[in-house]
Design an enzyme around this catalytic site. Structure first.
Site, mmCIF file in Angstrom:
data_model
loop_
_atom_site.group_PDB
_atom_site.id
_atom_site.type_symbol
_atom_site.label_atom_id
_atom_site.label_comp_id
_atom_site.label_asym_id
_atom_site.label_seq_id
_atom_site.Cartn_x
_atom_site.Cartn_y
_atom_site.Cartn_z
ATOM 1 N N ARG A 20 16.840 -15.522 -26.624
ATOM 2 C CA ARG A 20 16.555 -14.174 -26.113
ATOM 3 C C ARG A 20 17.311 -13.852 -24.826
ATOM 4 N NH1 ARG A 20 10.054 -14.714 -24.796
ATOM 5 N NH2 ARG A 20 10.257 -13.199 -23.138
ATOM 6 N N ARG B 205 -0.304 -12.419 -18.529
ATOM 7 C CA ARG B 205 0.572 -13.607 -18.574
ATOM 8 C C ARG B 205 0.188 -14.534 -17.423
ATOM 9 N NH1 ARG B 205 4.883 -9.648 -20.164
ATOM 10 N NH2 ARG B 205 5.932 -10.472 -21.993
ATOM 11 N N ARG C 61 -4.030 -14.625 -21.688
ATOM 12 C CA ARG C 61 -3.276 -15.614 -22.452
ATOM 13 C C ARG C 61 -3.223 -16.921 -21.668
ATOM 14 N NH1 ARG C 61 3.019 -14.603 -23.787
ATOM 15 N NH2 ARG C 61 3.304 -15.188 -21.615
ATOM 16 N N ASN D 214 9.067 -10.533 -28.498
ATOM 17 C CA ASN D 214 10.170 -11.090 -27.699
ATOM 18 C C ASN D 214 10.562 -12.451 -28.253
ATOM 19 O OD1 ASN D 214 9.471 -8.891 -26.211
ATOM 20 N ND2 ASN D 214 8.555 -10.019 -24.526
ATOM 21 N N ASP D 215 9.563 -13.265 -28.540
ATOM 22 C CA ASP D 215 9.850 -14.577 -29.108
ATOM 23 C C ASP D 215 10.007 -14.532 -30.620
ATOM 24 O OD1 ASP D 215 10.107 -16.563 -27.066
ATOM 25 O OD2 ASP D 215 8.033 -16.124 -26.540
ATOM 26 N N HIS E 261 0.818 -1.206 0.000
ATOM 27 C CA HIS E 261 0.000 0.000 0.000
ATOM 28 C C HIS E 261 0.855 1.260 0.000
ATOM 29 C CE1 HIS E 261 -3.886 -2.075 1.463
ATOM 30 N NE2 HIS E 261 -3.786 -2.036 0.155
ATOM 31 N N GLU F 292 4.281 -15.379 -32.723
ATOM 32 C CA GLU F 292 5.625 -15.293 -32.136
ATOM 33 C C GLU F 292 6.557 -16.377 -32.668
ATOM 34 O OE1 GLU F 292 5.317 -15.481 -27.855
ATOM 35 O OE2 GLU F 292 3.796 -17.032 -27.909
ATOM 36 N N CYS G 202 2.249 -7.110 -28.258
ATOM 37 C CA CYS G 202 2.424 -7.140 -26.799
ATOM 38 C C CYS G 202 3.869 -7.398 -26.391
ATOM 39 C CB CYS G 202 1.498 -8.172 -26.171
ATOM 40 S SG CYS G 202 1.831 -9.848 -26.731
HETATM 41 C C1 PEP Z 1 6.550 -12.219 -26.538
HETATM 42 O O1 PEP Z 1 7.092 -13.288 -26.837
HETATM 43 O O2 PEP Z 1 6.771 -11.143 -27.128
HETATM 44 C C2 PEP Z 1 5.601 -12.168 -25.405
HETATM 45 C C3 PEP Z 1 4.896 -11.086 -25.166
HETATM 46 O O3 PEP Z 1 5.513 -13.251 -24.620
HETATM 47 P P1 PEP Z 1 6.569 -13.634 -23.471
HETATM 48 O O4 PEP Z 1 7.521 -12.481 -23.335
HETATM 49 O O5 PEP Z 1 5.755 -13.889 -22.257
HETATM 50 O O6 PEP Z 1 7.203 -14.852 -24.024
HETATM 51 MG MG MG Z 2 6.329 -15.130 -26.020
#
Ligand code: PEP
Ligand code: MG
Length: 569
Positions: free
Chosen positions: A462, A293, A329, A451-452, A186, A428, A499
């Site tokens: 990554r 997530r 997701r 990201n993936d 808080h 992805e 995302c």
């Molecule tokens: C991504 O892969 O861009 C993604 C948003 O999922 P995460 O980072 O949870 O693998």
């Molecule tokens: Mg991902």
């Protein structure tokens, strides 16, 4: 250098004021006139309530109604019939009021502290605050108040309670540093609402510093610089000036629609990992949740969360968003996220193994429980389902047929849900990108997980710094993959969001506008920044930059060009 958790953004530069929050001391006595002692309790409860309501009103003006409700919650706890009757029972048995309050509150505190969810532990902190204040009222002592502080005070304290945070003299506080408390406490919520930089969980700080010491705190990185030299001081004064100017500029975008310079509308949504994070979305002015997530619900525990537990988490996030979209997701375990109780086999290449949907295909009962929980939560708002790691259309068909079975089952049981709940696909993997035209015919929307997508397109782990030179969203192959995906979604007339982290990169903004992206999903702290970036571009300017970029052959050249041309905010 001491470090804690950056819990409220901004740079604080000032002078230490160490607060030793001494517990109120009282003598435990046996009481003969229990009637008078009960009256004393009543009168302390009344003065506590009055003082708390006063603090809440002050906080409501400075921060907002939601923040004030934290303190009003203390009044409600104190009026809880169980708590009150337990305290009164002890007093009737001859215990003095202070000891009765202490014993009963401690009982609740130990129950709450033993739980491993942050929310219940937070209730323990609230109870601790309430206990010590009520005892002060019983003893006729003044409350701990931070008024009449000199300008540029940095408060260093073991733990800052909501009542202390609310009562402080905001104008003169440059920052807070505490030894206890995390990002979702808080105290953190209040510090953010009051725009005061804060670093929490900095163990040992109260013993390290002395009143009047110069100190710097960075509420983003969690860094604390005690007794900075002149060079450090001027470096951070500069940082603070830039931060303050930028914040002022971005504040203008709060509460506004997300539009480009031509007036075309977009949405900036947020990525969250827990239902509690939905509060940050509201604080950050996000237009909904673009990625929940859910695997975080499954991590760091010994058994799978039950369908009911999952349902409650999804419903809670959905209710907090009050009708704004919530993209949930299905869990993305595997890869680097291991869950021992799910009995996953060891694999030589976990990132290429039974990750996410691939695990679910061989354990349909687990994803069925999750889908049922999500679908049931859809009765409470605008919930959408998102499937990660799709590489083949059969995976999407598998999930959709399972969703249809669950809908039929819920219909029979007369359980409410959104009959038109949308099902989206994360793009992805390079395969999903290459068959985006096929997937777009069967999915309701796309969400690009850069990201993936970068990792799999570039075949570069990554998390491996040795191949970091390959891991960039500005690689021409990755940009082409993104452009192609968005085009397929646009051609089919389905919504497309991004995302992955790239959505929050201001250099990507003109390219994404030009490609035709509808929604950006970023961390709550990046919402205003991206809304501001989008507002800078006309479609013509975004196209011009994108056209030039798509002729270029190297990511370094692209980045340099965009940095030069855009001079981001
Ligand atoms: C991504 O892969 O861009 C993604 C948003 O999922 P995460 O980072 O949870 O693998
Ligand atoms: Mg991902």
């Amino acid at each position: 250098m001491v470090r804690g958790t950056g819990a409220s953004s901004g740079i604080g530069i000032g002078y230490v004021k160490v607060i030793h929050d001494r517990k109120p001391v009282f003598e435990r006595r046996r009481i003969r006139d229990t009637h008078a002692e009960l009256e004393k309790l009543e009168s302390a409860v009344s003065s506590f309530t009055l003082a708390t309501e006063e603090l809440a009103e002050k906080l409501e003006k400075e921060a907002g109604e939601k923040e004030a409700s934290i303190l009003r919650g203390h009044i409600m706890i104190l009026n809880d019939p169980v708590l009150r009757s337990e305290i009164e029972k002890l007093i009737s048995g001859g215990e003095c009021a202070e000891a009765a309050v202490e014993q009963i509150c401690n009982m609740f505190i130990s129950v709450f502290s033993a739980r491993d969810d942050e929310l219940t532990r937070q209730r323990a902190a609230d109870m601790e605050d309430l206990k010590s204040r009520l005892i002060r009222h019983l003893l006729g002592m003044d409350e701990v108040r931070f008024t009449c502080l000199p300008p540029d005070t940095v408060i260093c304290i073991r733990e800052l309670t909501p009542s202390m945070t609310a009562g402080l003299d905001k104008e003169h506080i440059a920052g807070f540093i505490t030894e206890k408390g995390g990002e979702t406490s808080h105290c953190a919520i209040l510090a953010r609402a009051l725009n005061i930089p804060a670093v929490l969980g900095a163990e040992g700080i109260a013993d390290l510093v002395e009143n009047g010491d110069r100190i710097i705190l960075d509420g983003d990185s969690g860094e604390i610089i005690h007794l900075p030299d002149e060079k450090k001081l001027s470096e951070y004064q500069n940082k603070k000036r830039l931060y303050d100017e930028r914040t002022e500029l971005l504040r203008n975008f709060r509460g506004r629609k997300t539009v480009d310079a031509d007036g075309n509308e977009y949405s900036v949504l947020c990525n969250i990992g827990t239902a509690e994070d939905a509060d940050k979305v509201i604080d950050g002015d996000g237009e909904g949740v673009g990625l929940f997530r859910t695997e975080f619900l499954f991590l760091d525990r010994k058994t799978e969360p039950s369908e009911q537990e999952q349902f409650e988490a999804y419903r809670s996030a959905t209710l907090k968003m009050k009708g704004k979209p919530v993209v949930i997701r299905t869990f993305d375990i595997g890869g680097d996220k291991e869950v021992p109780y799910l009995g996953m086999k060891e694999e030589e290449n976990p990132f290429l193994g039974r990750r996410a949907i691939r695990y679910c295909m061989i354990h349909p009962e687990i994803i069925a429980r999750q889908l049922r929980a999500i679908i049931k939560a859809s009765a409470y708002g605008d919930v959408k389902i998102l499937i990660p790691m799709i590489a083949d259309v059969t995976e999407l068909r598998f999930v959709k047929s399972m969703i249809n079975e669950i809908k039929t089952e819920l219909d029979i049981k007369k359980i409410a849900f959104d009959k038109d709940i949308q099902v989206g696909v994360m793009i992805e993997t390079p395969s999903a990108c290459l068959i985006a035209d096929i997937l777009a015919k069967e999915a309701d929307f796309f969400s690009i997980g850069t990201n993936d997508l970068i990792q799999y397109t570039m075949a570069a782990d990554r998390g491996n710094a040795d191949v970091g030179y390959l891991y960039s969203v500005f690689k021409p192959s990755v940009l082409r993959a993104i452009r192609h995906t968005i085009k397929c979604a646009n051609d089919e007339g389905i919504m497309v969001e991004m995302c992955g982290e790239a959505a929050a990169n201001p250099l990507m903004t003109p390219l994404l506008i030009s490609f035709g992206l509808d929604k950006f999903s970023v961390s709550a702290s990046s919402v205003l920044k991206i809304r501001g970036e989008i507002s800078r571009y006309t479609k013509e300017r975004a196209d011009e930059l994108t056209h030039a970029v798509m002729q270029m052959e190297c990511s370094d050249e692209i980045k340099e060009y965009l940095s030069r041309q855009t001079q981001t905010m």
